[in-house]
Design an enzyme around this catalytic site. Sequence first.
Site, PDB file in Angstrom:
ATOM      1  N   LEU A 109       0.856  -1.177   0.000  1.00 52.22           N
ATOM      2  CA  LEU A 109       0.000   0.000   0.000  1.00 52.22           C
ATOM      3  C   LEU A 109       0.893   1.229   0.000  1.00 52.22           C
ATOM      4  O   LEU A 109       2.035   1.175   0.458  1.00 52.22           O
ATOM      5  CB  LEU A 109      -0.885   0.028   1.255  1.00 52.22           C
ATOM      6  CG  LEU A 109      -1.796  -1.178   1.498  1.00 52.22           C
ATOM      7  CD1 LEU A 109      -2.506  -1.009   2.844  1.00 52.22           C
ATOM      8  CD2 LEU A 109      -2.816  -1.324   0.382  1.00 52.22           C
ATOM      9  N   ASP A 110       0.372   2.341  -0.511  1.00 52.82           N
ATOM     10  CA  ASP A 110       1.092   3.597  -0.369  1.00 52.82           C
ATOM     11  C   ASP A 110       1.428   3.832   1.102  1.00 52.82           C
ATOM     12  O   ASP A 110       0.687   3.405   1.997  1.00 52.82           O
ATOM     13  CB  ASP A 110       0.225   4.769  -0.840  1.00 52.82           C
ATOM     14  CG  ASP A 110       0.051   4.828  -2.341  1.00 52.82           C
ATOM     15  OD1 ASP A 110       0.796   4.136  -3.051  1.00 52.82           O
ATOM     16  OD2 ASP A 110      -0.832   5.566  -2.789  1.00 52.82           O
ATOM     17  N   LYS A 111       2.479   4.575   1.336  1.00 53.92           N
ATOM     18  CA  LYS A 111       2.880   4.896   2.708  1.00 53.92           C
ATOM     19  C   LYS A 111       1.713   5.508   3.494  1.00 53.92           C
ATOM     20  O   LYS A 111       1.481   5.159   4.652  1.00 53.92           O
ATOM     21  CB  LYS A 111       4.060   5.868   2.689  1.00 53.92           C
ATOM     22  CG  LYS A 111       4.546   6.311   4.054  1.00 53.92           C
ATOM     23  CD  LYS A 111       5.720   7.255   3.945  1.00 53.92           C
ATOM     24  CE  LYS A 111       6.194   7.722   5.315  1.00 53.92           C
ATOM     25  NZ  LYS A 111       7.342   8.661   5.211  1.00 53.92           N
ATOM     26  N   ARG A 151      -6.338   6.122  -6.794  1.00 55.28           N
ATOM     27  CA  ARG A 151      -6.187   7.575  -6.719  1.00 55.28           C
ATOM     28  C   ARG A 151      -6.274   8.201  -8.114  1.00 55.28           C
ATOM     29  O   ARG A 151      -6.916   9.231  -8.317  1.00 55.28           O
ATOM     30  CB  ARG A 151      -4.876   7.921  -6.022  1.00 55.28           C
ATOM     31  CG  ARG A 151      -4.847   7.442  -4.579  1.00 55.28           C
ATOM     32  CD  ARG A 151      -3.436   7.395  -4.015  1.00 55.28           C
ATOM     33  NE  ARG A 151      -2.840   8.718  -3.896  1.00 55.28           N
ATOM     34  CZ  ARG A 151      -1.566   8.922  -3.577  1.00 55.28           C
ATOM     35  NH1 ARG A 151      -0.763   7.879  -3.377  1.00 55.28           N
ATOM     36  NH2 ARG A 151      -1.085  10.153  -3.485  1.00 55.28           N
ATOM     37  N   THR A 158      -1.544   5.293   2.791  1.00 50.89           N
ATOM     38  CA  THR A 158      -2.800   4.554   2.715  1.00 50.89           C
ATOM     39  C   THR A 158      -2.816   3.529   3.838  1.00 50.89           C
ATOM     40  O   THR A 158      -1.839   2.792   4.016  1.00 50.89           O
ATOM     41  CB  THR A 158      -2.948   3.844   1.354  1.00 50.89           C
ATOM     42  OG1 THR A 158      -3.019   4.824   0.320  1.00 50.89           O
ATOM     43  CG2 THR A 158      -4.206   2.987   1.315  1.00 50.89           C
TER      44      THR A 158
END
Length: 343
Positions: free
Chosen positions: A162-164, A268, A166
């Site tokens: 996951l994104d940092k 996103r 998220t």
Amino acid sequence: MDGVDETLDDDILDAGAAEPGDGEGEILTADLPEALSGQRLDKVLAPLFPDLSRARLQALIGEGRLTLDGQPVADASRKARAGTYSLLIPPPAPADPEPQAIPLAILYEDEHLIVVDKAAGMAVHPAPGTPNGTLVNALLHHCGASLSGVGGVARPGIVHRLDKDTSGVMVAAKSDSAHKGLSKLFSTHDIDRLYVALTRGAPSPPAGTIETQIGRSPGDRKKMAVLRSGGRTAITHYRVEAAFGPADKPLAARVACRLETGRTHQIRVHLTSKGAPCLGDPVYGAGQPATAVREAIAAAGLQRQALHAAVLGFVHPVTGESLRFETPLPPDMASLQRDLETL
């Protein structure tokens, strides 16, 4: 992935992609037509290798990693000649993450895998600019020797990410058999992945499927974008679960997104393409929300994109058991939703 700039994180790390240190790297090829010959080499090659910045391309050429019809080319400023160019992308130098005693919200664990609720602000694995404090550092401390080396030294146990910024459910492998099985599930899309986003406005229609090509933005190499050609197929199924504000023109919405593919920043980018970016998104959230929404964001203390990986379901790759994990919105998003409901 985190990279030099944290915006290069993947929402999902493609399971088929090479891990750092695996093999000898990746070879990219491109045919340069006669019409482009005579121009500066790095300038004409940059659009043919769209996943690389021009600076990165220049560095690789300087390292002797480019060939033209099999012959080395080491000067990025030379005049280009027509032909087939091959570029060797070396694997990143393996990191050697250190175990760190970082608390984990563990949802499930057995000898083969571990499922956690990752907090927003935690990078998945170490990278330049984020050398420690990551999920990998925490897993190495928690799992000990059972994790070391599974899936590669730099990203032990990691099969997706996951994104940092998220939050939400992630699974990591603790055994080679689990790593192989989970990687296959992700590569064949046999994973139930549902995200919840709080968005500026609401996508229209209120439910549907977004299918596009996603790749690096031609105008900003640190961002991803919907492309007319090139890139990779990305499919997101979405549904507006609640709209906030006037019925004819919502100020914000809660949107459930189910992933069919997992490209970099897919949700996103897709929500932005529908005119409803995640609230608080520093990269894709161009345009200001309504004043009441901005006030709700400030009151909730939201300092990241309002995106949460709420559901992860899969068949255990070793035992065959059906597993499904669901986590509620974290405090910042929950507080924001409560305030939005009063609009």
